[in-house]
Design a protein around this motif. Structure first.
Motif: not given
Lengths: 88, 88
Positions: B28, B76-82
């Motif tokens: 994550k 998507y990961f890059k945008i959503t993972f804090k």
């Protein structure tokens, strides 16, 4: 027209890893990078170089030579940059 | 012989981002990934898909469709993972 689409694709492929090398160099941090991904790219560019020479395709050769060079730099970073200490 | 080298190259290109998606999903953590690299790959696969359809090349189409799907997941990961909190 179609060859120019291929040249544009080759150009984009060639520059793909420039931002990653730059970011990794600046941050000295590559922990989130998959070394397996980097190794697959190295292997695939070698295969594409063989293919490029076999079919005598300049764009394939040039693009993959650049990608190979950049991913070898990433591989070097991955091996040499020390891991950040864990948060906890 | 030569086409098989191309098929092998297409296969390797297709699987390139599988280890990265897996690693990013497990950890994550995508802070070390260059979003610009991911965006260039997304754009380049679209260009290669146009090229693949134009020259009717199955391997180019299939490989780039898979790479496009995987890099969209990374995006998507890059945008959503804090982001992880800084160490200091």
């Amino acid at each position: 027209m179609i060859p120019y689409i291929g040249y544009f694709g080759s150009f984009l492929t060639a520059i793909t890893f420039i931002p990653q090398v730059y970011k990794s160099w600046q941050s000295k941090s590559v922990g989130d990078l998959s070394i397996l991904m980097v190794l697959i790219v190295v292997l695939s560019t070698i295969v594409w170089l063989v293919y490029g020479f076999a079919v005598d395709s300049g764009p394939v050769i040039v693009a993959n030579f650049i990608v190979l060079a950049l991913t070898l730099v990433l591989l070097y970073f991955k091996i040499t940059f020390k891991k950040q200490p864990p948060l906890s």
